[in-house]
Motif scaffolding. Structure first.
Motif: not given
Length: 410
Positions: A58-71
């Motif tokens: 989960x941490x990798x999915x959010x930090x490695x994909x720009x479109x997943x970086x939401x609040x």
């Protein structure tokens, strides 16, 4: 995690040191049979594996994909970080201690492990409350500016500061004690000694457990219940004026999916942690509970249920969020492809080694017509040339076409 500390009060006989005879058991009664240890080890081992692996993904999915970086996803990273900490730095050591009735990891790590257990649960529930407030503001007040990335990081920092302050007594009062038995054996227990007495006998501990229950469970759960109830009314109960466009309907569906996912996360959290918060309060009012015959299994079950909450969240994200589901599929496909590439490389290396060190002759399978004889092996022809003094090279067969004509069967 703190072990149950039993004080026997019914026996009045004592030895020369003033120790009650019933306070000295004949041996360590907390060591479980091997088959029970195996079952509990499988339960806790599977939980730690799923929790650690799932939250790291989960941490990798959010930090490695720009479109997943939401609040919301930044808060989910914080939640996954807390879950990873408790599964790796607390559960493994505490379970080993409860399984064998002994704490072999020293007094310093006794303090750290107990501190992390409360730190992680407080950070988790405060993060869930921050997500609910963010969802409430985004849906109930859509015209107000959204939470910025800097604000999100500041809130995350204060979550950890507040959680650390709430967990501070575990650093101050956790300690270890050597408990000896009449047969010469002993065990080391990790427990808390408050200013007014040891655990389960201290009124200060009782007040502290009540504070933890209120601040880290009742208030956050009540707050999240209210916010998600109001958000649910807004998303499912209200009727918009006029006809919604396709874009507006898609935005509403997206918000509904996120809210559904977070409601499930909060509900699972409430169910998993309720027995964990209730048990110490019951043990204070009914001390006979800690002397119950099967209390070790009961406490292991309560502890497993609470800690297992850390493995459910990644499963919920994968189940209810398409982007997280794609991220998990990508990770699993990468692992599968990597194993397939390794297998292919291994096969190629073996094939090259077999070809390099083969003892077969290069033209052993070639057949020719020689002196009217059909399908004569080539090495027979070359031996004939050798015996007649001619070169054994197959290339020279063309010079002796009147004797032999090459015909390959390959």
């Amino acid at each position: 995690m703190i072990e149950n500390y039993t004080i026997y009060e019914n026996d009045t006989s004592s030895d020369a040191n003033g120790t009650l005879a019933s306070e000295i058991p004949t041996g360590n009664v907390y060591i479980l049979p091997w088959w029970q240890q195996t079952l509990w080890s499988l339960a806790f081992g599977g939980m730690v594996l799923v929790a650690t692996g799932g939250n790291v993904i989960v941490i990798w999915i959010v930090l490695a994909h720009k479109r997943m970086r939401t609040v919301t996803n930044y808060f989910l990273v914080n939640l996954s970080l807390a879950d990873t900490m408790v599964s790796t730095l607390n559960v493994i050591f505490s379970f080993s201690s409860m399984l064998n009735g002994d704490w072999p990891f020293g007094s310093a790590y006794c303090k750290i492990s107990n501190f992390i257990s409360i730190l992680s649960v407080a950070a988790s529930v405060f993060t869930l409350m921050a997500i609910s407030i963010d969802r409430y503001m985004a849906i109930m007040h859509p015209l107000k500016p959204r939470m910025s990335r800097v604000t999100t990081l500041n809130i995350t920092l204060w979550i950890w500061v507040a959680s650390s302050i709430l967990s501070l007594p575990y650093i101050l009062y956790s300690t270890t004690m050597k408990e000896e038995y009449s047969n010469g054996d002993y065990r080391v227990i990790c427990y808390m000694v408050w200013p007014d007495g040891p655990t389960t006998q201290s009124y200060t501990e009782y007040i502290y457990n009540v504070v933890i229950l209120v601040l880290a469970y009742i208030i956050p759960i009540t707050s999240m219940t209210f916010t998600y109830f109001r958000v649910g009314q807004e998303l499912w109960g209200s009727q918009s004026i006029g006809e919604c466009t396709a874009t507006q309907m898609e935005a509403i569906k997206s918000k509904r999916k996120i809210v559904k996912m977070m409601i499930v996360v909060v509900f699972i959290f409430a169910v998993c942690w309720l027995p964990y918060h209730i048990y110490p309060l019951l043990a204070h009012h009914h001390r006979e509970i800690i002397s119950y015959r099967n209390v070790q299994h009961i406490y292991l079950g309560i502890y497993w249920l609470a800690m297992s909450n850390s493995m459910y969240n990644p499963i919920i994200y994968c189940w209810m969020n398409s982007r997280f589901r794609q991220g998990f599929k990508k990770v699993f496909m990468l692992c599968f492809c990597r194993r397939r590439e390794d297998a292919m490389k291994f096969y190629e290396q073996r094939h090259q080694a077999f070809t390099r060190y083969s003892c077969s002759e290069p033209y052993a399978d070639t057949r020719v017509t020689y002196n009217g004889n059909v399908n004569v092996p080539l090495h027979t022809v070359t031996e004939t040339f050798n015996s007649s003094g001619a070169s054994s090279s197959p290339f020279l067969l063309s010079k002796y076409g009147h004797k032999g004509q090459r015909r390959s069967n390959v």
